[in-house]
Each structure stands twice: as structure tokens, then as C-alpha cells.
Write a protein that holds these residues in place. Structure first.
Motif, mmCIF file in Angstrom:
data_model
loop_
_atom_site.group_PDB
_atom_site.id
_atom_site.type_symbol
_atom_site.label_atom_id
_atom_site.label_comp_id
_atom_site.label_asym_id
_atom_site.label_seq_id
_atom_site.Cartn_x
_atom_site.Cartn_y
_atom_site.Cartn_z
ATOM 1 N N MET A 74 -27.049 6.377 -40.771
ATOM 2 C CA MET A 74 -26.669 5.570 -41.604
ATOM 3 C C MET A 74 -26.005 4.244 -41.478
ATOM 4 O O MET A 74 -26.083 3.342 -41.854
ATOM 5 C CB MET A 74 -26.088 6.178 -42.894
ATOM 6 N N PRO A 75 -24.988 4.243 -40.328
ATOM 7 C CA PRO A 75 -24.208 3.252 -39.966
ATOM 8 C C PRO A 75 -24.890 1.965 -39.533
ATOM 9 O O PRO A 75 -24.918 0.984 -39.678
ATOM 10 C CB PRO A 75 -23.107 3.664 -38.900
ATOM 11 N N PRO A 76 -26.096 2.316 -38.689
ATOM 12 C CA PRO A 76 -26.964 1.171 -37.892
ATOM 13 C C PRO A 76 -27.714 0.632 -39.142
ATOM 14 O O PRO A 76 -27.934 -0.584 -39.281
ATOM 15 C CB PRO A 76 -27.785 1.704 -37.133
ATOM 16 N N ILE A 77 -28.210 1.397 -40.182
ATOM 17 C CA ILE A 77 -28.902 0.945 -41.425
ATOM 18 C C ILE A 77 -27.941 0.128 -41.961
ATOM 19 O O ILE A 77 -28.426 -0.753 -42.579
ATOM 20 C CB ILE A 77 -29.488 2.098 -41.928
ATOM 21 N N GLY A 78 -26.860 0.622 -42.124
ATOM 22 C CA GLY A 78 -25.822 -0.260 -42.820
ATOM 23 C C GLY A 78 -25.685 -1.688 -42.283
ATOM 24 O O GLY A 78 -25.389 -2.561 -43.063
ATOM 25 N N VAL A 79 -25.316 -1.483 -41.092
ATOM 26 C CA VAL A 79 -25.232 -2.857 -40.463
ATOM 27 C C VAL A 79 -26.522 -3.801 -40.682
ATOM 28 O O VAL A 79 -26.358 -5.093 -40.626
ATOM 29 C CB VAL A 79 -25.055 -2.800 -38.890
ATOM 30 N N LEU A 80 -27.683 -3.172 -40.373
ATOM 31 C CA LEU A 80 -28.864 -4.056 -40.607
ATOM 32 C C LEU A 80 -28.945 -4.504 -42.122
ATOM 33 O O LEU A 80 -29.619 -5.524 -42.184
ATOM 34 C CB LEU A 80 -30.194 -3.177 -40.456
ATOM 35 N N LEU A 81 -28.493 -3.941 -43.096
ATOM 36 C CA LEU A 81 -28.296 -4.402 -44.426
ATOM 37 C C LEU A 81 -27.096 -5.028 -44.809
ATOM 38 O O LEU A 81 -26.863 -5.533 -45.754
ATOM 39 C CB LEU A 81 -28.580 -3.196 -45.435
ATOM 40 N N GLY A 82 -26.519 -5.551 -43.861
ATOM 41 C CA GLY A 82 -25.241 -6.334 -43.936
ATOM 42 C C GLY A 82 -23.901 -5.692 -44.236
ATOM 43 O O GLY A 82 -22.984 -6.379 -44.931
ATOM 44 N N GLY A 83 -23.916 -4.745 -43.465
ATOM 45 C CA GLY A 83 -22.454 -4.135 -43.211
ATOM 46 C C GLY A 83 -22.457 -2.948 -44.633
ATOM 47 O O GLY A 83 -21.017 -2.870 -45.130
ATOM 48 N N VAL A 84 -23.216 -2.764 -45.351
ATOM 49 C CA VAL A 84 -23.190 -2.155 -46.296
ATOM 50 C C VAL A 84 -23.086 -0.748 -46.066
ATOM 51 O O VAL A 84 -23.818 0.010 -45.187
ATOM 52 C CB VAL A 84 -24.493 -2.186 -47.173
ATOM 53 N N ASP A 85 -22.110 0.187 -46.843
ATOM 54 C CA ASP A 85 -21.999 1.537 -46.831
ATOM 55 C C ASP A 85 -22.428 2.324 -48.073
ATOM 56 O O ASP A 85 -22.346 1.926 -49.187
ATOM 57 C CB ASP A 85 -20.376 1.803 -46.642
ATOM 58 N N PHE A 86 -23.451 2.750 -47.830
ATOM 59 C CA PHE A 86 -24.282 3.650 -48.964
ATOM 60 C C PHE A 86 -23.435 4.329 -49.729
ATOM 61 O O PHE A 86 -23.961 4.469 -50.885
ATOM 62 C CB PHE A 86 -25.413 4.485 -47.994
ATOM 63 N N LYS A 87 -22.524 5.052 -49.364
ATOM 64 C CA LYS A 87 -21.597 5.840 -50.217
ATOM 65 C C LYS A 87 -20.845 4.962 -51.324
ATOM 66 O O LYS A 87 -20.734 5.502 -52.167
ATOM 67 C CB LYS A 87 -20.736 6.508 -49.286
ATOM 68 N N ASP A 88 -20.724 3.658 -50.857
ATOM 69 C CA ASP A 88 -19.984 2.738 -51.726
ATOM 70 C C ASP A 88 -20.969 2.071 -52.750
ATOM 71 O O ASP A 88 -20.472 1.226 -53.875
ATOM 72 C CB ASP A 88 -19.241 1.667 -50.932
ATOM 73 N N LEU A 89 -22.291 2.179 -52.451
ATOM 74 C CA LEU A 89 -23.250 1.580 -53.369
ATOM 75 C C LEU A 89 -23.168 2.335 -54.976
ATOM 76 O O LEU A 89 -23.326 3.500 -54.890
ATOM 77 C CB LEU A 89 -24.582 1.544 -52.977
ATOM 78 N N SER A 90 -22.979 1.490 -55.951
ATOM 79 C CA SER A 90 -22.770 2.136 -57.248
ATOM 80 C C SER A 90 -22.648 0.983 -58.416
ATOM 81 O O SER A 90 -22.681 -0.028 -58.061
ATOM 82 C CB SER A 90 -21.325 2.794 -57.368
ATOM 83 N N ILE A 91 -22.942 1.305 -59.450
ATOM 84 C CA ILE A 91 -23.095 0.345 -60.481
ATOM 85 C C ILE A 91 -21.957 0.851 -61.607
ATOM 86 O O ILE A 91 -22.193 2.179 -61.938
ATOM 87 C CB ILE A 91 -24.550 0.479 -61.035
ATOM 88 N N ILE A 92 -21.180 0.250 -62.325
ATOM 89 C CA ILE A 92 -20.349 0.272 -62.915
ATOM 90 C C ILE A 92 -20.932 0.296 -64.348
ATOM 91 O O ILE A 92 -21.202 -0.913 -64.987
ATOM 92 C CB ILE A 92 -19.043 -0.150 -63.035
ATOM 93 N N ILE A 93 -21.260 1.563 -65.156
ATOM 94 C CA ILE A 93 -21.866 1.197 -66.536
ATOM 95 C C ILE A 93 -20.832 1.132 -67.591
ATOM 96 O O ILE A 93 -20.891 0.106 -68.499
ATOM 97 C CB ILE A 93 -22.417 2.580 -66.801
ATOM 98 N N LYS A 94 -19.506 1.453 -67.493
ATOM 99 C CA LYS A 94 -18.538 1.174 -68.297
ATOM 100 C C LYS A 94 -17.015 1.055 -67.851
ATOM 101 O O LYS A 94 -16.803 2.244 -67.123
ATOM 102 C CB LYS A 94 -18.624 2.232 -69.643
ATOM 103 N N GLU A 95 -16.332 0.244 -67.825
ATOM 104 C CA GLU A 95 -15.080 -0.097 -67.403
ATOM 105 C C GLU A 95 -14.348 1.213 -67.796
ATOM 106 O O GLU A 95 -14.102 1.607 -68.686
ATOM 107 C CB GLU A 95 -14.417 -1.459 -67.524
#
Length: 134
Positions: free
Chosen positions: A42-63
Motif C-alpha cells: 500500500m505505501p507505493p500505491i499511496g505514493v503513486l496516488l499522490g501520498g494518499v494513505d488508504f486508511k485515512d480515506l473517508s467521507i464525513i456524513i454528519k459532523e
């Protein structure tokens, strides 16, 4: 006392013991694969996608409101688990394919020729053939 004896026989059957060993090894194997995916894939894939860490990917539905926590859709963890699953499934597929190729080689070994019939059978066949000719 027979219930205990019956349970002991059940627990000591080869299939139950084999299953227990498989579950333990599978758990350890799962940890190894998770580490492989998280730390190596996952780290190289994250670097290829612009430094994205997959574990941090989320959508806030309600604050978050006061003491109520935010409602978050963590799709990054889902992506991580899908990659884990695909790698584990591929490794298991390759292991089973390898075991099946060994089984095919064992089956393909030529069978030994059947033993020669006893002399008494040969003599009876000769007598039969002589009687047919008369």
C-alpha cells in the motif's frame, strides 16, 4: 462418563485436529499478509496516488455535534481489506494449484502390470481352447 469419552474421541479425530491447526496457521498467515499489504504494497500505491494513505480515506456524513461523534464512512479501510482479501485468495489459489499438480503427478505414475495368472488357470484355458477346436 461415556459423554466425556465420546467427546474425547471426537476431539482427537484427525479432521478436528487438522482443522484446529489450519485455523491457527490461517490466523498467523493472515497477520503476515496484512503486514505485507499494509507495509509493502500500500505505501507505493499511496505514493503513486499522490501520498494518499488508504486508511485515512473517508467521507464525513454528519459532523460531530456536542458529545455525539461524527458519522464517518471509512471507505479506505474497505479498500485495504479488499486488497488483503485478493492477495490472500491469490496465495491460497496458488498453493492449491501447486498441491493439485503434485497429486496429478502421483496419479500419472504408471500402474504396475497385473500379476500373471496362476498356472492352473493357464492350463484350464488351454484345455478349454483344445475342447473348442474339436
Amino acid at each position: 462418563m461415556s459423554l466425556i469419552k465420546e467427546f474425547k474421541e471426537f476431539a482427537m479425530k484427525g479432521n478436528v485436529v487438522d482443522l484446529a491447526v489450519a485455523v491457527i496457521i490461517g490466523g498467523a498467515f493472515g497477520k503476515i499478509v496484512s503486514s505485507f499489504v499494509n507495509d509493502i504494497i500500500m505505501p507505493p500505491i499511496g505514493v503513486l496516488l499522490g501520498g494518499v494513505d488508504f486508511k485515512d480515506l473517508s467521507i464525513i456524513i454528519k459532523e460531530a455535534e456536542g458529545e455525539l461523534p461524527a458519522v464517518v464512512l471509512s471507505y479506505g479501510n474497505f479498500i485495504q481489506n479488499v486488497v488483503d482479501f485478493l492477495i490472500i485468495a491469490f496465495v491460497i489459489f496458488m498453493a492449491i494449484k501447486g498441491m493439485n499438480s503434485f497429486k496429478k503427478k502421483e496419479v500419472e505414475a504408471p500402474a504396475p502390470p497385473p500379476p500373471a495368472p496362476p498356472k492352473s488357470e493357464l492350463l484350464l484355458e488351454e484345455i478349454r481352447d483344445l475342447l473348442k477346436n474339436k
